[in-house]
Scaffold this motif. Structure first.
Motif, PDB file in Angstrom:
ATOM      1  N   SER A 110       0.842  -1.198   0.000  1.00  0.00           N
ATOM      2  CA  SER A 110       0.000   0.000   0.000  1.00  0.00           C
ATOM      3  C   SER A 110       0.877   1.247   0.000  1.00  0.00           C
ATOM      4  O   SER A 110       2.043   1.220   0.437  1.00  0.00           O
ATOM      5  CB  SER A 110      -0.917   0.020   1.212  1.00  0.00           C
ATOM      6  OG  SER A 110      -0.162   0.166   2.407  1.00  0.00           O
ATOM      7  N   VAL A 111       0.321   2.343  -0.493  1.00  0.00           N
ATOM      8  CA  VAL A 111       1.045   3.608  -0.504  1.00  0.00           C
ATOM      9  C   VAL A 111       1.508   3.966   0.902  1.00  0.00           C
ATOM     10  O   VAL A 111       2.659   4.379   1.114  1.00  0.00           O
ATOM     11  CB  VAL A 111       0.148   4.722  -1.089  1.00  0.00           C
ATOM     12  CG1 VAL A 111       0.720   6.105  -0.781  1.00  0.00           C
ATOM     13  CG2 VAL A 111      -0.009   4.546  -2.593  1.00  0.00           C
ATOM     14  N   TYR A 123       3.903   1.491  -7.177  1.00  0.00           N
ATOM     15  CA  TYR A 123       4.823   2.613  -7.352  1.00  0.00           C
ATOM     16  C   TYR A 123       4.273   3.639  -8.333  1.00  0.00           C
ATOM     17  O   TYR A 123       4.574   4.833  -8.214  1.00  0.00           O
ATOM     18  CB  TYR A 123       6.195   2.103  -7.790  1.00  0.00           C
ATOM     19  CG  TYR A 123       6.991   1.512  -6.649  1.00  0.00           C
ATOM     20  CD1 TYR A 123       8.063   2.193  -6.096  1.00  0.00           C
ATOM     21  CD2 TYR A 123       6.657   0.277  -6.102  1.00  0.00           C
ATOM     22  CE1 TYR A 123       8.789   1.660  -5.034  1.00  0.00           C
ATOM     23  CE2 TYR A 123       7.365  -0.259  -5.050  1.00  0.00           C
ATOM     24  CZ  TYR A 123       8.421   0.429  -4.517  1.00  0.00           C
ATOM     25  OH  TYR A 123       9.123  -0.094  -3.454  1.00  0.00           O
ATOM     26  N   SER A 124       3.451   3.202  -9.258  1.00  0.00           N
ATOM     27  CA  SER A 124       2.778   4.157 -10.141  1.00  0.00           C
ATOM     28  C   SER A 124       1.825   5.039  -9.350  1.00  0.00           C
ATOM     29  O   SER A 124       1.682   6.243  -9.634  1.00  0.00           O
ATOM     30  CB  SER A 124       2.030   3.422 -11.257  1.00  0.00           C
ATOM     31  OG  SER A 124       2.945   2.777 -12.135  1.00  0.00           O
ATOM     32  N   LYS A 125       1.170   4.478  -8.332  1.00  0.00           N
ATOM     33  CA  LYS A 125       0.324   5.285  -7.444  1.00  0.00           C
ATOM     34  C   LYS A 125       1.169   6.295  -6.673  1.00  0.00           C
ATOM     35  O   LYS A 125       0.788   7.455  -6.510  1.00  0.00           O
ATOM     36  CB  LYS A 125      -0.439   4.379  -6.480  1.00  0.00           C
ATOM     37  CG  LYS A 125      -1.531   3.549  -7.132  1.00  0.00           C
ATOM     38  CD  LYS A 125      -2.204   2.629  -6.106  1.00  0.00           C
ATOM     39  CE  LYS A 125      -3.235   1.725  -6.775  1.00  0.00           C
ATOM     40  NZ  LYS A 125      -3.825   0.755  -5.802  1.00  0.00           N
ATOM     41  N   LEU A 126       2.333   5.846  -6.194  1.00  0.00           N
ATOM     42  CA  LEU A 126       3.243   6.763  -5.513  1.00  0.00           C
ATOM     43  C   LEU A 126       3.676   7.894  -6.442  1.00  0.00           C
ATOM     44  O   LEU A 126       3.804   9.050  -6.027  1.00  0.00           O
ATOM     45  CB  LEU A 126       4.470   6.009  -5.005  1.00  0.00           C
ATOM     46  CG  LEU A 126       4.284   5.132  -3.764  1.00  0.00           C
ATOM     47  CD1 LEU A 126       5.533   4.290  -3.529  1.00  0.00           C
ATOM     48  CD2 LEU A 126       3.982   5.976  -2.538  1.00  0.00           C
ATOM     49  N   LEU A 178       1.072  10.531  -6.825  1.00  0.00           N
ATOM     50  CA  LEU A 178       0.987  11.367  -5.628  1.00  0.00           C
ATOM     51  C   LEU A 178       2.243  12.226  -5.431  1.00  0.00           C
ATOM     52  O   LEU A 178       2.331  12.974  -4.456  1.00  0.00           O
ATOM     53  CB  LEU A 178       0.773  10.484  -4.397  1.00  0.00           C
ATOM     54  CG  LEU A 178      -0.569   9.737  -4.352  1.00  0.00           C
ATOM     55  CD1 LEU A 178      -0.572   8.716  -3.217  1.00  0.00           C
ATOM     56  CD2 LEU A 178      -1.724  10.723  -4.193  1.00  0.00           C
ATOM     57  N   GLY A 179       3.219  12.087  -6.332  1.00  0.00           N
ATOM     58  CA  GLY A 179       4.419  12.913  -6.271  1.00  0.00           C
ATOM     59  C   GLY A 179       5.548  12.357  -5.435  1.00  0.00           C
ATOM     60  O   GLY A 179       6.562  13.035  -5.228  1.00  0.00           O
ATOM     61  N   HIS A 180       5.423  11.117  -4.966  1.00  0.00           N
ATOM     62  CA  HIS A 180       6.456  10.527  -4.105  1.00  0.00           C
ATOM     63  C   HIS A 180       7.496   9.716  -4.879  1.00  0.00           C
ATOM     64  O   HIS A 180       8.622   9.554  -4.403  1.00  0.00           O
ATOM     65  CB  HIS A 180       5.813   9.623  -3.048  1.00  0.00           C
ATOM     66  CG  HIS A 180       4.840  10.320  -2.170  1.00  0.00           C
ATOM     67  ND1 HIS A 180       5.189  11.347  -1.316  1.00  0.00           N
ATOM     68  CD2 HIS A 180       3.494  10.151  -2.011  1.00  0.00           C
ATOM     69  CE1 HIS A 180       4.125  11.772  -0.666  1.00  0.00           C
ATOM     70  NE2 HIS A 180       3.087  11.066  -1.059  1.00  0.00           N
TER      71      HIS A 180
END
Length: 214
Positions: free
Chosen positions: A29-30, A121-124, A127-129
């Motif tokens: 999870s993020v 990691y695409s979700k991260l 979100l700019g992380h």
């Protein structure tokens, strides 16, 4: 070594043995990934195995406080001048990850960069992380890298890189080194020692010292 459940926590990384295996289980999870990187922990496991979380001692880094954090060879300088590469940031994040997943690595039959990794990691990235550096030749992606950015800690956690053309991944890394050095970052976390990273100028530091920056 702790078995993780649904609770969002990790044992302290200093409790891991030198090889670094700290915990098993949990999820990608993020929230858990951000907690891991902010704590000096990263996931690494073979596809089909449980998620393994690591914090090795010593730790491999590119020390951005040095005058020359990365070794720039004569041939790399020639590639910068003569190969017509264009460097961009955050334009092809998922594609960079997919290329990294396809890299053939010595003594490894499979990759840890599976579909779950790419999705998380695409979700991260959204979100700019998580960020990427891409190298293009004639509008084709030929090299790059990606990792987790911790701007509040002034640390970039490098994850993986790939090249399809001479020196393309090195040019991506050099771009990242120069960019982060200007921003006053302390280092790029390269995680574990390998001969290639060492040849590029990465050095090892004690885990205890690494964790003080976090």
């Amino acid at each position: 070594m702790q078995i993780l459940d649904h609770n969002l926590n990790f044992p302290h990384p200093s409790t891991a043995p030198d090889h670094g295996l700290l915990a098993i289980g949990g999820d990608l999870s993020v929230e858990r990934l951000l907690l891991a990187y902010q704590s000096g922990i990263f996931p690494w496991y073979s596809d089909g195995d449980p998620i393994c979380w690591w914090s090795p001692d010593p730790r491999m880094i590119f020390d951005l406080s040095r005058d020359r954090p990365m070794r720039v060879t004569k041939s790399l300088k020639q590639s910068l001048r003569n190969r017509g590469y264009t460097v961009k940031e955050n334009t092809s994040f998922t594609e960079v990850m997919q290329h990294c997943a396809n890299v053939k690595r010595k003594d490894e039959d499979s990759t840890w960069i599976n579909n779950d990794f790419i999705n998380s990691y695409s979700k991260l990235h959204e979100l700019g992380h998580a960020k990427s550096v891409e190298v293009f030749k004639d509008n084709q992606l030929v090299g790059g890298l990606y990792g987790i950015d911790l701007p509040n800690k002034k640390i970039f956690c490098g994850e993986s890189m790939f090249t399809l053309a001479t020196d393309a991944s090195k040019i991506a890394l050099l771009h990242l080194v120069n960019t982060l050095k200007i921003k006053g970052y302390h280092f790029i976390d390269a995680q574990l020692y390998n001969d290639h990273l060492h040849s590029l100028g990465a050095v090892e530091i004690d885990r205890e010292i690494f964790l003080t920056y976090l």
